[in-house]
Design an enzyme around this catalytic site. Sequence first.
Site, PDB file in Angstrom:
ATOM      1  CE  LYS A   1      -4.043   2.192   2.601  1.00 59.26           C
ATOM      2  NZ  LYS A   1      -4.885   1.970   3.567  1.00 59.26           N
ATOM      3  N   GLY A   2       0.700   2.027  -0.974  1.00 56.81           N
ATOM      4  CA  GLY A   2       1.480   3.165  -1.126  1.00 56.81           C
ATOM      5  C   GLY A   2       0.650   4.465  -1.554  1.00 56.81           C
TER       6      GLY A   2
ATOM      7  CG  LEU B   1      -4.840  -0.434  -2.064  1.00 56.39           C
ATOM      8  CD1 LEU B   1      -6.070  -0.871  -1.915  1.00 56.39           C
ATOM      9  CD2 LEU B   1      -3.779  -0.513  -1.173  1.00 56.39           C
TER      10      LEU B   1
ATOM     11  CG  ASP C   1      13.399   4.278  -9.555  1.00 55.41           C
ATOM     12  OD1 ASP C   1      14.186   4.878  -8.638  1.00 55.41           O
ATOM     13  OD2 ASP C   1      11.971   4.264  -9.185  1.00 55.41           O
TER      14      ASP C   1
END
EC number: 2.7.11.1
Length: 778
Positions: free
Chosen positions: A42-43, A47, A156
């Site tokens: 969860k950010g 989700l 990244d």
Amino acid sequence: MSSGSKEGGGGSPAYHLPHPHPHPPQHAQYVGPYRLEKTLGKGQTGLVKLGVHCITGQKVAVKIVNREKLSESVLMKVEREIAILKLIEHPHVLKLHDVYENKKYLYLVLEHVSGGELFDYLVKKGRLTPKEARKFFRQIVSALDFCHSYSICHRDLKPENLLLDEKNNIRIADFGMASLQVGDSLLETSCGSPHYACPEVIKGEKYDGRRADMWSCGVILFALLVGALPFDDDNLRQLLEKVKRGVFHMPHFIPPDCQSLLRGMIEVEPEKRLSLEQIQKHPWYLGGKHEPDPCLEPAPGRRVAMRSLPSNGELDPDVLESMASLGCFRDRERLHRELRSEEENQEKMIYYLLLDRKERYPSCEDQDLPPRNDVDPPRKRVDSPMLSRHGKRRPERKSMEVLSITDAGSGGSPVPTRRALEMAQHSQRSRSVSGASTGLSSSPLSSPRSPVFSFSPEPGAGDEARGGGSPTSKTQTLPSRGPRGGGAGEQPPPPSARSTPLPGPPGSPRSSGGTPLHSPLHTPRASPTGTPGTTPPPSPGGGVGGAAWRSRLNSIRNSFLGSPRFHRRKMQVPTAEEMSSLTPESSPELAKRSWFGNFISLDKEEQIFLVLKDKPLSSIKADIVHAFLSIPSLSHSVLSQTSFRAEYKASGGPSVFQKPVRFQVDISSSEGPEPSPRRDGSSGGGIYSVTFTLISGPSRRFKRVVETIQAQLLSTHDQPSVQALADEKNGAQTRPAGTPPRSLQPPPGRSDPDLSSSPRRGPPKDKKLLATNGTPLP
């Protein structure tokens, strides 16, 4: 991106899943055949949930992206990530199975791995042995070598984006920042995480994405061997200075040959930095060749025959859409010319790779779906009719449900009302290379776009020339797309009146692309379930009466299911000129700024009030000016005797990293009309109200600035909050007592996402390089 314990994209969807005890099966939420279960990650942007196939029991990770809560540029990057994942098939790269969507959410069905993040593994074990670190490192290099061979740069790389499967093998995830580097061109977008980004990226210079990935790999290898990062500082400004200098301490316990490898990878000069070929020939890298590990075997290369397409050959619409999402093939005429040339080139390589993927893994309708009671269930992105390598159309693989609908239109068995409507809507949805890019609106403030590419071999050879209503034409090749989830007969609603679609005049084409108004697959023959009233038989020939009823059905369906939303969250402080061209094609700089922004839109005017008592006006004005001058990087101007305009932003860095906060300060008397100022500019004491009004910029940073000014106004002493604001601007973080200064232990939970990120874990997934609002880059 993650499939184990990583964060995902999208906002928090309205899924209410089981808490401690399971619900009955009828209450389960499904994405296609996958039943959604526990939350894996969860950010800030969404989700990742565990999905279990209702028949086979296969586990997947479902990344849920909320379209309505993300800016258009971020959604376009999600589409680019989908297209890139379709290009990559490697045992150490996370796989993308399918893509589902409805009006509100985008669902990416990803490979599920159970080992979690390499970051958490490193925190748990501390520094690794050279043997284990070499195993992970070789797997990362193997996957990167495969990506770079197809001109894909990750940009990244960090332990948070490296997942582990049940056998502790690497899976590279989160290609949201990845880019295609075409030919000898250089990349410009400054992205990544500050602890792993190379100096040229931090400086805002043009850079080689492959060399940037090599720097990140060196930092990761150092972290695996040492259990700490080579460049670390609580202050973001100091951290970036350390990265630009490239000076770090090399622990004595690192093997000498590995030390030379690290120094060659963590090299400030890109030209002197080791390349992938040099790394793979390095003695320390080759030292583990005798170590048995079947997963280290190189992935078989995808060999596809690149032939020139005949001048009258048809190009696959799904492949062209995916290539458009990659962002580097924007010149349509050049792409058309290169694809039809006799020589081998990168455009043809990408085209045939995507076409090969589509042929080997066709995306068809789901056959066995569980019962669904959802109003707007997720629908699978399916392929357009298949084209051969020579541009010849192949028979479309149609599921039984599609056949039942098309055959029902020609006298077959009737289709259930609800299912007919669902499948009719689905036949008009954007299609892709087994889930590759679909037609996102190119502007957050405009209607959805037409297909990015519309190559027709002859002017009269399009769908309209062949006749959209031909009895033999049961499929569409490349229709002009309406809103996601909308029907072909409805017009995109304007932002001010989304719930009232405006159908075009009867008999007129719906779009400038020349696509007929209605296709044989999308003639609604029944109203949605629960809609009062019945559908009358259509008028012969589909005349005005039929169009009116179709318009009415579309209106009812929109009010029942909700209209698509095309007004995305505003980008950071766009000017009037930028507002007229909010597309990456026409404004790449704005697209870059939008990626670093926090995507906060001001739905209402934000004001903060401060009441001052028994203080003359001249003293209040002097205190305000003094507070302005005491805050670094804050400039102000005087609008009138009682009004100021202020701007707080970083100075000295590239414009892409600046997030200015603009606000106005007004002083008014709370005891009737404003007292007349004296000759010296002062006035008698009284009660005054100081109003701070945010004009543009991040709301959270505005509040912090105002708090600092308030502290100055309410006290005659120097306030520590002034220094606190400056420290925050520079990226400093307060450490609790007893926190080790340098380690890779996970940071505690933070409630303020705008504060600088922890150096140990890197910034949040969506913040990337810019961790604080207004952080300057020297």
